[in-house]
Scaffold this motif. Structure first.
Motif, PDB file in Angstrom:
ATOM      1  N   VAL A 163       0.904  -1.068   0.002  1.00 52.29           N
ATOM      2  CA  VAL A 163       0.063  -0.064  -0.030  1.00 52.29           C
ATOM      3  C   VAL A 163       0.840   1.259   0.080  1.00 52.29           C
ATOM      4  O   VAL A 163       1.823   1.446   0.749  1.00 52.29           O
ATOM      5  CB  VAL A 163      -0.822   0.201   1.205  1.00 52.29           C
ATOM      6  N   ARG A 223       1.006   5.341   0.336  1.00 50.95           N
ATOM      7  CA  ARG A 223       0.521   6.297   1.115  1.00 50.95           C
ATOM      8  C   ARG A 223       1.449   7.480   1.352  1.00 50.95           C
ATOM      9  O   ARG A 223       2.453   7.116   1.858  1.00 50.95           O
ATOM     10  CB  ARG A 223      -0.454   6.309   2.272  1.00 50.95           C
ATOM     11  N   GLY A 259      -4.431  -5.936   2.735  1.00 50.40           N
ATOM     12  CA  GLY A 259      -5.016  -5.311   1.475  1.00 50.40           C
ATOM     13  C   GLY A 259      -5.091  -6.486   0.600  1.00 50.40           C
ATOM     14  O   GLY A 259      -5.425  -7.835   1.132  1.00 50.40           O
ATOM     15  N   PHE A 317      -3.105  -8.412  -6.739  1.00 50.56           N
ATOM     16  CA  PHE A 317      -3.687  -7.647  -7.680  1.00 50.56           C
ATOM     17  C   PHE A 317      -4.934  -8.303  -8.532  1.00 50.56           C
ATOM     18  O   PHE A 317      -5.824  -7.313  -8.592  1.00 50.56           O
ATOM     19  CB  PHE A 317      -2.525  -7.632  -8.744  1.00 50.56           C
ATOM     20  N   THR A 333      -7.940  -6.871  -6.181  1.00 52.27           N
ATOM     21  CA  THR A 333      -8.010  -5.417  -5.982  1.00 52.27           C
ATOM     22  C   THR A 333      -9.084  -4.903  -6.590  1.00 52.27           C
ATOM     23  O   THR A 333      -9.284  -4.873  -8.245  1.00 52.27           O
ATOM     24  CB  THR A 333      -6.673  -4.687  -6.196  1.00 52.27           C
ATOM     25  N   ASP A 353      -9.770  -1.772  -7.487  1.00 49.09           N
ATOM     26  CA  ASP A 353      -9.302  -0.660  -8.353  1.00 49.09           C
ATOM     27  C   ASP A 353      -8.031  -1.001  -9.100  1.00 49.09           C
ATOM     28  O   ASP A 353      -7.157  -0.406  -8.392  1.00 49.09           O
ATOM     29  CB  ASP A 353      -9.237   0.825  -7.864  1.00 49.09           C
ATOM     30  N   LYS A 354      -7.792  -1.919  -9.788  1.00 46.81           N
ATOM     31  CA  LYS A 354      -6.586  -2.364 -10.503  1.00 46.81           C
ATOM     32  C   LYS A 354      -5.819  -1.393 -11.066  1.00 46.81           C
ATOM     33  O   LYS A 354      -4.520  -1.079 -10.838  1.00 46.81           O
ATOM     34  CB  LYS A 354      -6.816  -3.616 -11.569  1.00 46.81           C
ATOM     35  N   HIS A 366      -4.648   1.396  -8.128  1.00 48.32           N
ATOM     36  CA  HIS A 366      -3.276   0.382  -7.214  1.00 48.32           C
ATOM     37  C   HIS A 366      -2.050   0.350  -8.204  1.00 48.32           C
ATOM     38  O   HIS A 366      -1.179   0.796  -7.759  1.00 48.32           O
ATOM     39  CB  HIS A 366      -3.822  -0.689  -6.756  1.00 48.32           C
ATOM     40  N   SER A 411      -0.426   3.780  -8.753  1.00 50.05           N
ATOM     41  CA  SER A 411       0.026   4.130  -7.482  1.00 50.05           C
ATOM     42  C   SER A 411       1.482   3.500  -7.299  1.00 50.05           C
ATOM     43  O   SER A 411       2.466   4.096  -6.860  1.00 50.05           O
ATOM     44  CB  SER A 411      -0.918   3.722  -6.105  1.00 50.05           C
TER      45      SER A 411
END
Length: 222
Positions: free
Chosen positions: A19, A21, A31, A34, A37, A39-40, A43, A46
Motif C-alpha cells: 500500500v 500512501r 490489503g 492484484f 483489488t 481498483d486495479k 493501485h 500508485s
C-alpha cells in the motif's frame, strides 16, 4: 526483505500488494492481491508512480502486476517481490536488483542493458526477445526458465543456476560461466562463443538434452 501479507480475499493465498500512501510504502497494512483489488488501474498507477519517483525501492510487494513501456534506468530494487508479473517493452540501462524474487514472471521485448542483478530468483520465468547485454547476473536462480531469442552477451553469470532451463536461439557470447550450473538444461542454437564453458557445471550423465557443449565449447554455436 519484503513483508508478506496474504490477500484478504477468502481462500486466496497470494500476497497482498504494498500500500502506497503519502508516497511511502505501508508494508503492514492489510490489503488485496492484484487479482482481487477492486481498483486495479488505480493501485497499479500508485505503485508505478512510487517507482518512478524513487531511485531506491526497498521491500515493495508487486506480485502479479503487469508493466508495459516503462523506463527503469538507474532504478535500484532491494528485497522486492515481483513474482508472477508481466514486463513488456521495458527499456533500461543500469537497472539493479538485489535479493529480489521474480519467479514465474514473463519478460517480452525488453532491453535491460548493463543490469546489476544479484542473489535474485527468476525460477520458472519466460524471457522472449530480451537483451541483458553487458550485465552482472551473479548468484541468481534461473532454474526452469525459458529463454527464446535473447541476448546475454558480455555478461557475468558467476555461480548462477540454469537447472532444467530451456534456452533456444539465444546468445551467451563472451560470458563468464564459472560455476554456472546447467544440469538437465535443454539448449538449442545457443552461442557460447568466447565464453569459458569449461568452467561451467554440466551433468553429462543425464539424458534428454537437446544438445550438449562440444569439445570446442568456447567457439561454436550449439
Amino acid at each position: 526483505m519484503f513483508v508478506t501479507n496474504k490477500c484478504q480475499c477468502k481462500e486466496c493465498q497470494n500476497p497482498a500488494l504494498s500500500v502506497i500512501r503519502d508516497n511511502e510504502i505501508i508494508p503492514h497494512e492489510p490489503g488485496f492481491c492484484f487479482e482481487h483489488t477492486e481498483d486495479k488501474i488505480g493501485h497499479l498507477t500508485s505503485l508505478l508512480n512510487y517507482i518512478n519517483s524513487h531511485e531506491k525501492i526497498i521491500g515493495l510487494c508487486a506480485y502479479g502486476i503487469s508493466v508495459n513501456g516503462v523506463d527503469l534506468s538507474g532504478k535500484k530494487f532491494y528485497g522486492c517481490n515481483f513474482q508472477h508479473s508481466t514486463f513488456s517493452n521495458i527499456h533500461s540501462i543500469g537497472l539493479k536488483f538485489k535479493i529480489c524474487t521474480l519467479d514465474f514472471s514473463t519478460f517480452s521485448d525488453c532491453d535491460m542493458l548493463n543490469s546489476d542483478i544479484q542473489f535474485s530468483s527468476f525460477s520458472g520465468s519466460k524471457f522472449i526477445h530480451v537483451v541483458f547485454t553487458g550485465s552482472d547476473l551473479v548468484h541468481n536462480n534461473y532454474n526452469g526458465i525459458t529463454a527464446y531469442q535473447c541476448s546475454f552477451d558480455d555478461s557475468d553469470f558467476y555461480n548462477s543456476r540454469f537447472i532444467r532451463a530451456i534456452l533456444m536461439n539465444t546468445s551467451m557470447k563472451n560470458c563468464n560461466l564459472k560455476k554456472a550450473i546447467f544440469y538437465n538444461s535443454a539448449r538449442e542454437h545457443v552461442s557460447f562463443k568466447l565464453s569459458n564453458t569449461r568452467e561451467a557445471l554440466i551433468d553429462r550423465n543425464k539424458s534428454g538434452l537437446i544438445e550438449d557443449f562440444s569439445e570446442s565449447e568456447g567457439e561454436d554455436e550449439l
